[in-house]
Scaffold this motif. Structure first.
Motif, PDB file in Angstrom:
ATOM      1  N   HIS A  53      -1.460   3.452   9.225  1.00  0.00           N
ATOM      2  CA  HIS A  53      -1.460   3.854   7.816  1.00  0.00           C
ATOM      3  C   HIS A  53      -1.721   2.659   6.903  1.00  0.00           C
ATOM      4  O   HIS A  53      -2.550   2.735   5.991  1.00  0.00           O
ATOM      5  CB  HIS A  53      -0.126   4.514   7.456  1.00  0.00           C
ATOM      6  N   ALA A  54      -1.036   1.566   7.131  1.00  0.00           N
ATOM      7  CA  ALA A  54      -1.140   0.400   6.253  1.00  0.00           C
ATOM      8  C   ALA A  54      -2.530  -0.229   6.290  1.00  0.00           C
ATOM      9  O   ALA A  54      -3.060  -0.623   5.248  1.00  0.00           O
ATOM     10  CB  ALA A  54      -0.089  -0.637   6.627  1.00  0.00           C
ATOM     11  N   LEU A  55      -3.123  -0.338   7.463  1.00  0.00           N
ATOM     12  CA  LEU A  55      -4.420  -0.999   7.586  1.00  0.00           C
ATOM     13  C   LEU A  55      -5.599  -0.044   7.417  1.00  0.00           C
ATOM     14  O   LEU A  55      -6.748  -0.477   7.352  1.00  0.00           O
ATOM     15  CB  LEU A  55      -4.535  -1.715   8.938  1.00  0.00           C
ATOM     16  N   GLU A  56      -5.292   1.254   7.378  1.00  0.00           N
ATOM     17  CA  GLU A  56      -6.328   2.277   7.262  1.00  0.00           C
ATOM     18  C   GLU A  56      -7.382   2.157   8.358  1.00  0.00           C
ATOM     19  O   GLU A  56      -8.585   2.236   8.112  1.00  0.00           O
ATOM     20  CB  GLU A  56      -6.990   2.246   5.874  1.00  0.00           C
ATOM     21  N   ALA A  79      -5.438 -10.255  -1.096  1.00  0.00           N
ATOM     22  CA  ALA A  79      -6.052  -9.182  -0.314  1.00  0.00           C
ATOM     23  C   ALA A  79      -6.474  -9.766   1.032  1.00  0.00           C
ATOM     24  O   ALA A  79      -6.829 -10.934   1.095  1.00  0.00           O
ATOM     25  CB  ALA A  79      -7.265  -8.629  -1.053  1.00  0.00           C
ATOM     26  N   PRO A  80      -6.367  -9.038   2.091  1.00  0.00           N
ATOM     27  CA  PRO A  80      -5.954  -7.647   2.212  1.00  0.00           C
ATOM     28  C   PRO A  80      -4.453  -7.474   2.448  1.00  0.00           C
ATOM     29  O   PRO A  80      -3.959  -6.354   2.523  1.00  0.00           O
ATOM     30  CB  PRO A  80      -6.737  -7.161   3.430  1.00  0.00           C
ATOM     31  N   PHE A  81      -3.709  -8.565   2.552  1.00  0.00           N
ATOM     32  CA  PHE A  81      -2.290  -8.503   2.910  1.00  0.00           C
ATOM     33  C   PHE A  81      -1.465  -7.730   1.883  1.00  0.00           C
ATOM     34  O   PHE A  81      -0.623  -6.899   2.250  1.00  0.00           O
ATOM     35  CB  PHE A  81      -1.722  -9.911   3.117  1.00  0.00           C
ATOM     36  N   ALA A  82      -1.697  -7.975   0.606  1.00  0.00           N
ATOM     37  CA  ALA A  82      -0.953  -7.270  -0.440  1.00  0.00           C
ATOM     38  C   ALA A  82      -1.287  -5.779  -0.424  1.00  0.00           C
ATOM     39  O   ALA A  82      -0.408  -4.931  -0.627  1.00  0.00           O
ATOM     40  CB  ALA A  82      -1.255  -7.877  -1.803  1.00  0.00           C
ATOM     41  N   ASP A  83      -2.550  -5.461  -0.169  1.00  0.00           N
ATOM     42  CA  ASP A  83      -2.962  -4.054  -0.097  1.00  0.00           C
ATOM     43  C   ASP A  83      -2.299  -3.350   1.078  1.00  0.00           C
ATOM     44  O   ASP A  83      -1.838  -2.206   0.956  1.00  0.00           O
ATOM     45  CB  ASP A  83      -4.480  -3.944   0.025  1.00  0.00           C
ATOM     46  N   ASP A  84      -2.241  -4.029   2.228  1.00  0.00           N
ATOM     47  CA  ASP A  84      -1.575  -3.460   3.411  1.00  0.00           C
ATOM     48  C   ASP A  84      -0.107  -3.195   3.119  1.00  0.00           C
ATOM     49  O   ASP A  84       0.424  -2.128   3.441  1.00  0.00           O
ATOM     50  CB  ASP A  84      -1.692  -4.407   4.607  1.00  0.00           C
ATOM     51  N   ARG A 127       1.344  -2.735   0.223  1.00  0.00           N
ATOM     52  CA  ARG A 127       1.472  -1.654  -0.753  1.00  0.00           C
ATOM     53  C   ARG A 127       1.304  -0.295  -0.077  1.00  0.00           C
ATOM     54  O   ARG A 127       2.094   0.619  -0.305  1.00  0.00           O
ATOM     55  CB  ARG A 127       0.434  -1.828  -1.865  1.00  0.00           C
ATOM     56  N   ARG A 128       0.297  -0.164   0.782  1.00  0.00           N
ATOM     57  CA  ARG A 128       0.089   1.117   1.471  1.00  0.00           C
ATOM     58  C   ARG A 128       1.271   1.446   2.371  1.00  0.00           C
ATOM     59  O   ARG A 128       1.723   2.598   2.426  1.00  0.00           O
ATOM     60  CB  ARG A 128      -1.215   1.083   2.271  1.00  0.00           C
ATOM     61  N   LEU A 129       1.803   0.457   3.063  1.00  0.00           N
ATOM     62  CA  LEU A 129       2.955   0.702   3.929  1.00  0.00           C
ATOM     63  C   LEU A 129       4.164   1.132   3.101  1.00  0.00           C
ATOM     64  O   LEU A 129       4.873   2.069   3.465  1.00  0.00           O
ATOM     65  CB  LEU A 129       3.297  -0.549   4.750  1.00  0.00           C
ATOM     66  N   ALA A 130       4.389   0.485   1.972  1.00  0.00           N
ATOM     67  CA  ALA A 130       5.526   0.822   1.118  1.00  0.00           C
ATOM     68  C   ALA A 130       5.430   2.246   0.581  1.00  0.00           C
ATOM     69  O   ALA A 130       6.459   2.881   0.312  1.00  0.00           O
ATOM     70  CB  ALA A 130       5.613  -0.173  -0.039  1.00  0.00           C
ATOM     71  N   HIS A 131       4.220   2.759   0.430  1.00  0.00           N
ATOM     72  CA  HIS A 131       4.022   4.104  -0.100  1.00  0.00           C
ATOM     73  C   HIS A 131       3.685   5.133   0.980  1.00  0.00           C
ATOM     74  O   HIS A 131       3.218   6.228   0.671  1.00  0.00           O
ATOM     75  CB  HIS A 131       2.929   4.088  -1.178  1.00  0.00           C
ATOM     76  N   MET A 132       3.928   4.793   2.223  1.00  0.00           N
ATOM     77  CA  MET A 132       3.635   5.718   3.314  1.00  0.00           C
ATOM     78  C   MET A 132       4.581   6.919   3.243  1.00  0.00           C
ATOM     79  O   MET A 132       5.798   6.751   3.206  1.00  0.00           O
ATOM     80  CB  MET A 132       3.807   5.011   4.661  1.00  0.00           C
ATOM     81  N   PRO A 133       4.011   8.138   3.224  1.00  0.00           N
ATOM     82  CA  PRO A 133       4.875   9.323   3.216  1.00  0.00           C
ATOM     83  C   PRO A 133       5.526   9.528   4.584  1.00  0.00           C
ATOM     84  O   PRO A 133       5.074   8.984   5.596  1.00  0.00           O
ATOM     85  CB  PRO A 133       3.894  10.460   2.906  1.00  0.00           C
ATOM     86  N   ASP A 134       6.588  10.296   4.591  1.00  0.00           N
ATOM     87  CA  ASP A 134       7.285  10.637   5.839  1.00  0.00           C
ATOM     88  C   ASP A 134       7.759   9.400   6.589  1.00  0.00           C
ATOM     89  O   ASP A 134       7.668   9.326   7.808  1.00  0.00           O
ATOM     90  CB  ASP A 134       6.385  11.476   6.755  1.00  0.00           C
TER      91      ASP A 134
END
Length: 126
Positions: free
Chosen positions: A46-49, A104-109, A111-118
């Motif tokens: 999820h974090a790295l897409e 980037a890309p560490f901050a983006d990763d 952020r995505r992990l922090a907002h991962m649903p479930d």
């Protein structure tokens, strides 16, 4: 709840560690693992897409290089820095992550992990 652990190699040559760190995907995985202590494969996906097979392939190389170890819990596999990772390598990784956490890309990763649903209580549930 059954768990099984595959032990990493007990030591890694500096060349192997730096070769593993030289790959962007592996470095991004390690940055998140170093920051969070332990992450499930699905959290890294999820974090790295990136696809699960691609993440798993990189995690296998990190495990074979002695950088991470895994813990299996039912169908999930969680990764953490290997206990056998030399202190110089652990310190180097920590310094790299700290110096680039807002880039980037560490901050983006992150952020995505922090907002991962479930992701109740910071753990993977799917």
């Amino acid at each position: 709840m059954s768990t099984a652990t595959i032990e990493p190699r007990t030591s890694s040559a500096p060349e192997e560690i730096f070769q593993a760190l030289a790959d962007s995907t592996r470095l991004r995985c390690l940055a998140l693992i170093e920051t969070h202590g332990e992450l499930c494969v699905c959290e890294l996906v999820h974090a790295l897409e990136l696809s699960q097979p691609k993440i798993s392939r990189h995690l296998k190389l990190l495990r074979e290089s002695g950088l991470v170890s895994d813990r299996r819990e039912r169908i999930w596999v969680h990764y953490r820095l290997a206990d056998t990772l030399p202190s110089w390598a652990r310190t180097t990784l920590h310094e790299v992550v700290a110096a680039h956490a807002h880039d980037a890309p560490f901050a983006d990763d992150a952020r995505r992990l922090a907002h991962m649903p479930d992701r109740p209580d910071g753990r993977c549930s799917n």
